[in-house]
Design a protein around this motif. Structure first.
Motif, short mmCIF file in Angstrom:
data_model
loop_
_atom_site.label_atom_id
_atom_site.label_comp_id
_atom_site.label_asym_id
_atom_site.label_seq_id
_atom_site.Cartn_x
_atom_site.Cartn_y
_atom_site.Cartn_z
N LEU A 29 0.71 -1.29 -0.02
CA LEU A 29 0.09 -0.01 0.10
C LEU A 29 0.95 1.30 -0.09
CD1 LEU A 29 -2.85 -1.05 2.60
CD2 LEU A 29 -3.14 -0.97 0.14
N GLY A 30 2.03 1.31 0.75
CA GLY A 30 2.78 2.30 0.44
C GLY A 30 3.54 2.68 -0.76
N VAL A 31 3.93 1.68 -1.46
CA VAL A 31 4.30 2.16 -2.60
C VAL A 31 3.48 2.46 -3.63
CG1 VAL A 31 5.49 0.76 -4.92
CG2 VAL A 31 6.17 0.16 -2.40
N ILE A 32 2.10 1.98 -3.48
CA ILE A 32 0.84 2.60 -4.24
C ILE A 32 0.79 4.00 -3.97
CG2 ILE A 32 -1.55 2.12 -4.86
CD1 ILE A 32 -1.09 -0.71 -4.33
N ALA A 33 0.66 4.17 -2.60
CA ALA A 33 0.24 5.58 -2.16
C ALA A 33 1.66 6.51 -2.72
CB ALA A 33 0.33 5.68 -0.74
N LEU A 34 2.55 6.00 -2.86
CA LEU A 34 3.60 7.07 -3.26
C LEU A 34 3.61 7.15 -4.73
CD1 LEU A 34 6.82 5.76 -1.21
CD2 LEU A 34 5.64 7.71 -0.62
N VAL A 35 3.25 6.26 -5.50
CA VAL A 35 3.16 6.27 -6.89
C VAL A 35 2.12 7.29 -7.25
CG1 VAL A 35 2.49 5.26 -8.79
CG2 VAL A 35 4.16 4.22 -7.37
N VAL A 36 1.04 7.18 -6.51
CA VAL A 36 -0.30 7.75 -6.80
C VAL A 36 -0.15 9.48 -6.21
CG1 VAL A 36 -2.65 8.54 -5.66
CG2 VAL A 36 -2.15 6.14 -6.50
N ALA A 37 0.77 9.69 -5.20
CA ALA A 37 1.11 10.80 -4.75
C ALA A 37 2.03 11.72 -5.89
CB ALA A 37 1.84 10.88 -3.50
N LEU A 435 -0.49 16.21 1.57
CA LEU A 435 -1.51 15.58 2.22
C LEU A 435 -1.84 14.19 1.92
CD1 LEU A 435 -4.20 16.28 4.14
CD2 LEU A 435 -5.32 17.18 2.02
N LEU A 436 -1.60 13.97 0.58
CA LEU A 436 -1.40 12.68 0.01
C LEU A 436 -0.69 11.68 0.48
CD1 LEU A 436 -2.06 13.66 -3.85
CD2 LEU A 436 -3.73 12.90 -2.47
N LEU A 437 0.47 12.31 0.85
CA LEU A 437 1.53 11.23 1.33
C LEU A 437 1.18 10.97 2.82
CD1 LEU A 437 4.79 12.83 0.10
CD2 LEU A 437 3.91 10.63 -0.64
N GLY A 438 0.78 12.00 3.41
CA GLY A 438 0.10 11.78 4.99
C GLY A 438 -1.14 10.65 4.98
N ALA A 439 -1.68 11.01 4.02
CA ALA A 439 -2.99 10.16 4.08
C ALA A 439 -2.38 8.92 3.35
CB ALA A 439 -4.08 10.61 2.92
N GLY A 440 -1.55 8.65 2.50
CA GLY A 440 -1.09 7.15 2.11
C GLY A 440 -0.25 6.72 3.40
N LEU A 441 0.30 7.34 4.25
CA LEU A 441 1.06 6.69 5.48
C LEU A 441 0.01 6.14 6.19
CD1 LEU A 441 3.67 5.95 6.93
CD2 LEU A 441 3.50 8.36 7.95
N LEU A 442 -1.04 6.82 6.49
CA LEU A 442 -2.22 6.61 7.40
C LEU A 442 -2.98 5.33 6.78
CD1 LEU A 442 -3.86 7.02 10.02
CD2 LEU A 442 -5.41 8.38 8.65
N VAL A 443 -3.17 5.26 5.57
CA VAL A 443 -3.91 4.22 4.81
C VAL A 443 -3.04 2.84 4.92
CG1 VAL A 443 -4.72 3.20 2.85
CG2 VAL A 443 -5.25 5.47 3.52
N PHE A 510 8.44 7.07 3.26
CA PHE A 510 7.52 8.11 3.21
C PHE A 510 8.23 9.46 3.57
CE2 PHE A 510 4.17 4.99 3.22
CZ PHE A 510 3.29 5.59 2.61
N GLY A 511 9.14 9.32 4.54
CA GLY A 511 10.04 10.55 4.87
C GLY A 511 10.95 11.14 3.75
N LEU A 512 11.61 10.12 3.03
CA LEU A 512 12.36 10.48 1.83
C LEU A 512 11.23 10.97 0.58
CD1 LEU A 512 14.72 7.55 1.46
CD2 LEU A 512 15.16 9.71 2.40
N ALA A 513 10.17 10.68 0.62
CA ALA A 513 9.37 11.16 -0.22
C ALA A 513 8.77 12.61 0.23
CB ALA A 513 7.90 10.42 -0.73
#
Length: 527
Positions: A29-37, A435-443, A510-513
């Motif tokens: 899920l993290g990789v997907i969230a980073l890609v989407v962000a 905000l997208l990265l924060g939401a991705g991390l939470l998800v 996520f921090g690097l992103a």
């Protein structure tokens, strides 16, 4: 409380058993969230600000002569109803958004998207409006806002002129309708007056009032007639007495003159008085009036009487010199004139009394039909007055509408001032990647914990005998202990280190992103 804590620890131990499933899903899920962000395209916003000046120096000057519409309310309603399908379709053509080949479904989707993303906002005062639109292409966003500004101004002017034309057309139609009604009412009123010429009076009085007035005139004329008759009788008695005294006088000279020329002063005075009365009557009445005809008849009779008396006097002057002497008596002549005047007045008053009596009788006989005629006349006059008033009001309103239309052309409904022309923000307004990265991390975290919990529920493991007994409701006969070797302990320690490392790696990713986003934003700001 202890039981609750025990159950909570049991759930955590079961979730911990399936921690690797949760960590694996979290990484996915993290990789997907980073890609989407990072893949979501930037959206740039274009905006423009318009000031609507509703004040005009001509409007206070034309107050009372022209219709003053509520321009502020019109502009507010226009701003709320501007984003409609016809306007959006026009905007698509103006902004060249239809140049790409699109299917009907794609065109409809584009229109729906524009209707949702276009915005018109106001500060609530000062008539200041902000038009905004965002799009991945900044040039497209700018063209859309420019087209929206043009439509905003054109719609306000066109709507006002259309309203004025519609109002004028409607008023003209109503004027034609009321003009026809007014002509019809005038025709009915004319026919009614022609049918009831003798009953319809122009003084506005009803039949009862006119009857009372006729009765008062009749009584007054009778009183005047009695007074005139009394005055005539008194003059006649005085004249007879004077003639009796004059029989004893003899004057030869007067007899000689009388044989040459005789006169009838009484008849002459009466004729003169009747002619003066006739002149007065002709100034007020026509030749067909009964008073005029009566006076003319009296004049004719007196003229015939004068001719007969003159012939008789000449004969008497020759045969009776003494009686002829009385002709030249001035007292007798004065009394004769007085008697003639009284006779004329009596004749005139008799004619007047007769006329008033006939009028009063006719009015009495017409009293039976007078109320109905008066009611019909009142209804006709009321209908005519209503139609006339409505017609005049509509004509006045048409002139007011014409002046209002010319006023709108001269002064304009409102002055639209472009305070800020359409411009595109240098930085994208969407999406908010932080905000997208924060939401991705939470998800990611929630998804991993939920996966581990779901696995523990699908394949439950019991760490305490009481949990097994409560779950199966079977007695526990005994518990077998398991001895953990040193190798097993080392393996568990390595497993924990690996899990902690994987978790730290996930947070680090996520921090690097986020650090990369900060750097990119800083570079865009410098550029």
């Amino acid at each position: 409380m202890d039981l609750l804590l025990a159950q909570l620890f049991g759930v955590l131990r079961r979730v911990w058993k399936y921690r690797w499933i949760g960590l694996s899903l979290s990484w996915l899920l993290g990789v997907i969230a980073l890609v989407v962000a990072f893949v979501v395209p930037n959206r740039y916003e274009s905006s423009a600000r318009i000031y609507v000046d509703t004040q005009s120096i001509l409007k206070p000057l034309m107050s009372g002569m022209a219709v003053q519409p509520n321009v502020e309310q019109q502009v507010t309603m226009l701003s709320r109803t501007l984003i409609t399908r016809p306007n959006v379709e026009k905007l698509v053509r103006m902004a060249d958004l239809d140049l790409k080949k699109q299917t009907k479904v794609q065109a409809e989707a584009q229109i729906e998207h524009l209707m949702k993303t276009l915005s018109i906002s106001t500060t609530g005062r000062d008539n200041l409006y902000t038009l905004a639109y965002n799009d991945p292409n900044p040039e497209v966003a700018k063209r859309v806002v420019q087209s929206l500004v043009s439509i905003f101004v054109e719609s306000s002017l066109g709507a006002t002129r259309k309203d004025t034309a519609s109002a004028t057309t409607f008023i003209n139609e109503q004027i034609k309708a009321y003009e026809a009604k007014l002509e019809e009412a005038e025709q009915r009123l004319k026919e009614f007056r022609l049918r009831n010429l003798e009953m319809v009076a122009g003084d506005g009085k009803d039949a009862t009032s006119r009857l009372a007035e006729m009765n008062a005139q009749l009584e007054r004329a009778k009183l005047e007639l009695r007074e005139a008759e009394n005055a005539r009788d008194a003059a006649r008695r005085q004249l007879e007495g004077e003639r009796g005294r004059g029989n004893d006088l003899t004057t030869a000279s007067i007899l000689q003159e009388s044989s040459i020329a005789v006169s009838t002063p009484e008849i002459d005075a009466r004729l003169a008085e009747l002619r003066r009365s006739l002149d007065g009557l002709l100034q007020r009445y026509t030749e067909q009036h009964p008073d005029v005809a009566s006076v003319r008849r009296l004049i004719k009779e007196l003229e015939e009487q004068k001719r007969r008396e003159m012939a008789e006097l000449r004969k008497q002057a020759l045969n009776n010199p003494v009686g002829a002497a009385n002709v030249g008596n001035p007292v007798q002549q004065e009394l004769s004139r007085m008697l003639a005047t009284a006779e004329v007045q009596v004749a005139s008053l008799k004619a007047r009394v007769g006329e008033y009596q006939s009028r009063y009788s006719a009015a009495m006989s017409a009293m039976r039909t007078a109320p109905q005629i008066e009611a019909e006349a009142a209804q006709l006059n009321r209908d005519y007055a209503i139609h006339k008033k409505n017609y005049e009001d509509l004509v006045a309103r048409r002139e007011s509408a014409a002046i209002s239309g010319e006023l709108d052309v001269a002064a304009g409904v409102a002055d639209f001032r472009l305070i800020e022309p359409p411009r595109v923000s240098p930085r994208p307004v969407a999406p908010n990647r932080f905000l997208l990265l924060g939401a991705g991390l939470l998800v990611t975290l929630v998804g991993g914990v939920f996966a581990a919990f779901a696995a523990s529920q699908l394949r439950p493991v019991f760490f305490e005998p009481s949990e097994l007994r409560n779950k199966t409701e079977l007695p526990i006969l005994g518990v077998v202990s398991r001895l953990v070797s040193d190798a097993e302990i080392r393996r568990l320690r390595v497993d924990r280190i690996r899990f902690i490392g994987g978790s730290i790696g996930l947070f680090g990713m996520f921090g690097l992103a986020m650090l990369a986003l900060v750097v990119l934003n800083a570079r865009q700001a410098v550029v």
